[in-house]
Design a protein around this motif. Structure first.
Motif, PDB file in Angstrom:
ATOM      1  N   GLU A 169      -4.028   1.411   7.785  1.00 40.67           N
ATOM      2  CA  GLU A 169      -2.591   1.495   7.521  1.00 40.67           C
ATOM      3  C   GLU A 169      -2.073   2.912   7.782  1.00 40.67           C
ATOM      4  O   GLU A 169      -0.976   3.094   8.326  1.00 40.67           O
ATOM      5  N   ALA A 170      -2.873   3.907   7.384  1.00 34.45           N
ATOM      6  CA  ALA A 170      -2.469   5.293   7.619  1.00 34.45           C
ATOM      7  C   ALA A 170      -2.352   5.570   9.117  1.00 34.45           C
ATOM      8  O   ALA A 170      -1.393   6.198   9.578  1.00 34.45           O
ATOM      9  N   THR A 171      -3.306   5.071   9.897  1.00 36.98           N
ATOM     10  CA  THR A 171      -3.264   5.278  11.337  1.00 36.98           C
ATOM     11  C   THR A 171      -2.091   4.550  11.963  1.00 36.98           C
ATOM     12  O   THR A 171      -1.495   5.030  12.933  1.00 36.98           O
ATOM     13  N   LYS A 172      -1.745   3.413  11.412  1.00 33.07           N
ATOM     14  CA  LYS A 172      -0.587   2.684  11.934  1.00 33.07           C
ATOM     15  C   LYS A 172       0.678   3.543  11.825  1.00 33.07           C
ATOM     16  O   LYS A 172       1.478   3.621  12.768  1.00 33.07           O
ATOM     17  N   VAL A 218       0.860  -1.179   0.000  1.00 34.12           N
ATOM     18  CA  VAL A 218       0.000   0.000   0.000  1.00 34.12           C
ATOM     19  C   VAL A 218       0.899   1.233   0.000  1.00 34.12           C
ATOM     20  O   VAL A 218       1.879   1.294   0.742  1.00 34.12           O
ATOM     21  N   THR A 219       0.589   2.192  -0.840  1.00 30.93           N
ATOM     22  CA  THR A 219       1.329   3.457  -0.864  1.00 30.93           C
ATOM     23  C   THR A 219       0.413   4.566  -0.365  1.00 30.93           C
ATOM     24  O   THR A 219      -0.696   4.743  -0.880  1.00 30.93           O
ATOM     25  N   LEU A 220       0.884   5.297   0.632  1.00 28.15           N
ATOM     26  CA  LEU A 220       0.107   6.355   1.263  1.00 28.15           C
ATOM     27  C   LEU A 220       0.766   7.710   1.039  1.00 28.15           C
ATOM     28  O   LEU A 220       1.980   7.839   1.172  1.00 28.15           O
ATOM     29  N   GLU A 221      -0.035   8.708   0.715  1.00 27.59           N
ATOM     30  CA  GLU A 221       0.457  10.077   0.549  1.00 27.59           C
ATOM     31  C   GLU A 221       0.447  10.777   1.917  1.00 27.59           C
ATOM     32  O   GLU A 221      -0.558  10.734   2.630  1.00 27.59           O
ATOM     33  N   TYR A 222       1.553  11.431   2.246  1.00 24.95           N
ATOM     34  CA  TYR A 222       1.685  12.107   3.542  1.00 24.95           C
ATOM     35  C   TYR A 222       2.186  13.515   3.331  1.00 24.95           C
ATOM     36  O   TYR A 222       3.264  13.725   2.771  1.00 24.95           O
ATOM     37  N   PRO A 269      -4.397  13.947   0.489  1.00 26.97           N
ATOM     38  CA  PRO A 269      -3.478  12.851   0.826  1.00 26.97           C
ATOM     39  C   PRO A 269      -4.117  11.942   1.870  1.00 26.97           C
ATOM     40  O   PRO A 269      -5.129  12.274   2.491  1.00 26.97           O
ATOM     41  N   ASP A 270      -3.511  10.777   2.065  1.00 26.87           N
ATOM     42  CA  ASP A 270      -4.006   9.865   3.100  1.00 26.87           C
ATOM     43  C   ASP A 270      -3.798  10.441   4.484  1.00 26.87           C
ATOM     44  O   ASP A 270      -4.661  10.290   5.362  1.00 26.87           O
ATOM     45  N   GLN A 291       4.051   1.711   2.251  1.00 27.42           N
ATOM     46  CA  GLN A 291       5.033   2.690   1.841  1.00 27.42           C
ATOM     47  C   GLN A 291       4.437   4.105   1.904  1.00 27.42           C
ATOM     48  O   GLN A 291       3.290   4.331   1.519  1.00 27.42           O
ATOM     49  N   ILE A 292       5.226   5.032   2.401  1.00 24.68           N
ATOM     50  CA  ILE A 292       4.784   6.414   2.558  1.00 24.68           C
ATOM     51  C   ILE A 292       5.475   7.289   1.522  1.00 24.68           C
ATOM     52  O   ILE A 292       6.700   7.244   1.374  1.00 24.68           O
ATOM     53  N   LYS A 293       4.686   8.098   0.818  1.00 22.38           N
ATOM     54  CA  LYS A 293       5.229   9.075  -0.123  1.00 22.38           C
ATOM     55  C   LYS A 293       5.054  10.457   0.488  1.00 22.38           C
ATOM     56  O   LYS A 293       3.929  10.915   0.700  1.00 22.38           O
ATOM     57  N   TYR A 294       6.165  11.118   0.764  1.00 20.03           N
ATOM     58  CA  TYR A 294       6.132  12.396   1.492  1.00 20.03           C
ATOM     59  C   TYR A 294       6.116  13.592   0.550  1.00 20.03           C
ATOM     60  O   TYR A 294       6.843  13.633  -0.446  1.00 20.03           O
TER      61      TYR A 294
END
Length: 429
Positions: free
Chosen positions: A313-316, A33-37, A85-86, A59-62
């Motif tokens: 996943e975002a909360t994790k 999973v890719t999350l936007e941050y 973003p997420d 995976q986090i994309k900053y």
């Protein structure tokens, strides 16, 4: 959105472990999973890199969102377009307006077990009507940062109450007419909100759906009168902070303190690095002797947005960053933030003090003690309008020599009118 504390159910470490076992609604089981941050704190990319290395499935994309009011405006625009973003870092002052705009997701069920990593006052900064909308990241408990060397040179005691502050300000002026204890300009909306809260004011409060605005309540007006009297007697300045003139005075040692928050040393060092070793931090003066509680000035939290398809996943990630030992070590040592969690605050006590005050080896112990007794500030849905109105009205009062309390009253009237026009029920005015 009535603010009230929730009940913690288990230890933080267990909670973060439990979150790691969650699978998101709508999650992709066939790949990572890719999350936007969106955030802005220094070295956020290196923090994300460490997470990504250790968590190949999430995976986090900053993206650097710039910080301050601009980042919240960008987030709101993105949410309205359906592509927020997420996750996003938001300041506590802007969180209520974002909740009203339906941007952050309620994450109560995902984070109830990490609540015990935060004091009640800190947790309440992201809790509205019993629902949680973010994980606190950093806080700014108010404190008194001062030129230790010049106080000693002039024989001026460090004040523990605001009345003592008045006496110390008078002593500074008597000992050195070219020096002032501090400057308190109209642009410092957060400072005035904080010291009014410390005095018992509630600039915004909500009961069910009905708001009450207290910017001009009696406690706030007494605060206005107090600082107006200091300015009228020439005991404080009202010139803006961080201008070339202000920076020169700080370097010259003719402005002796900054009543602000625990984050202030890094700001002072950025404009007066040659004064390192001459500063110290003490608790903020109190309105009532022995009552050590202070409000927050500044701070931020990580929210999960309603646009996220992977909220668990975002909360994790948000819980790992802000409630785990590993995440807090990065906040302290990599990002130079003062953590919101008691876990991080305890860890910080073993750190070296800020380089502005290397001689104050108990800096983080003092900071943790200050942070242990804080008063939650309830911010309203139109803080930006309140800030701009307050600055304009207080500037006008100072220029025209009219009562400062008039600026507080005018700000309250503008805030209430705006809230009513927007459709918020307001109990007063």
């Amino acid at each position: 959105m009535r603010i009230r504390p929730l009940v913690a159910f288990s230890a933080t470490a267990v909670a973060i472990a439990a979150l790691s076992g969650c699978s998101a609604a709508g999650g992709d089981s066939d790949g990572p999973v890719t999350l936007e941050y969106w955030a802005w704190a220094a070295e956020s990319q290196s923090v994300v890199d460490q997470w990504n290395e250790e968590n190949p499935d999430i995976q986090i994309k900053y993206t650097d969102a710039g910080g301050g009011d601009d980042s919240s405006a960008k987030l709101l625009t993105a949410a309205r377009a359906g592509n927020a973003p997420d996750l996003a870092l938001v300041e506590y002052t802007t969180l209520p307006s974002l909740i009203v705009a339906d941007v952050p997701l309620e994450i109560t069920d995902y984070v109830s077990d990490v609540q015990d990593a935060f004091t009640e006052g800190t947790w309440e900064q992201t809790t509205f009507d019993g629902a949680v909308y973010g994980v606190p990241q950093d806080v700014g408990p108010m404190a008194f940062v001062f030129r230790e060397d010049r106080f000693a040179e002039l024989g001026v005691p460090v004040p523990t109450t605001w009345e003592e502050f008045r006496a110390s300000a008078a002593a500074v002026k008597a000992a050195d007419p070219n020096t002032v204890i501090t400057t308190m300009p109209p642009g410092e909306f957060g400072f005035f909100a904080g010291v009014a809260t410390q005095a018992g004011a509630q600039w915004w409060a909500i009961d069910g759906e009905e708001w009450t605005v207290g910017i001009a309540d009696e406690a706030s007006l007494e605060v206005a009168d107090f600082f107006e009297s200091l300015a009228a007697e020439g005991l404080i300045q009202t010139e803006p902070l961080l201008t070339p003139e202000y920076n020169a005075a700080v370097n010259a040692g003719t402005i002796l303190s900054w009543p602000s928050a625990v984050w202030a040393p890094s700001v002072i060092e950025s404009v007066a690095p040659e004064t390192a070793g001459k500063w110290a931090m003490a608790p903020l003066p109190q309105w009532t002797a022995g009552d050590k509680a202070v409000a927050y000035q500044g701070g931020s939290a990580v929210v999960v947005t309603k646009d996220s398809e992977h909220p668990e996943e975002a909360t994790k990630f948000a819980a790992w960053l802000n409630a785990s030992e590993e995440g807090n070590e990065l906040l302290i040592n990599t990002q130079s933030l003062y953590p919101a969690s008691t876990v991080g605050q305890e860890m910080a006590e073993s750190n070296d003090p800020p380089s502005l005050m290397p001689q104050q080896t108990d800096f983080y112990t003092v900071a943790a003690d200050i942070a242990s007794d804080t008063i939650p500030v309830t911010w309203g849905p139109n803080v930006n309008l309140a800030k701009s109105t307050f600055e304009d009205e207080l500037t006008k009062a100072i220029r025209n020599g009219t009562p400062w309390r008039d600026a507080f009253i005018a700000t309250q009237e503008a805030v209430i009118a705006d809230m009513k026009e927007t459709g918020f029920p307001v109990s007063n005015g």
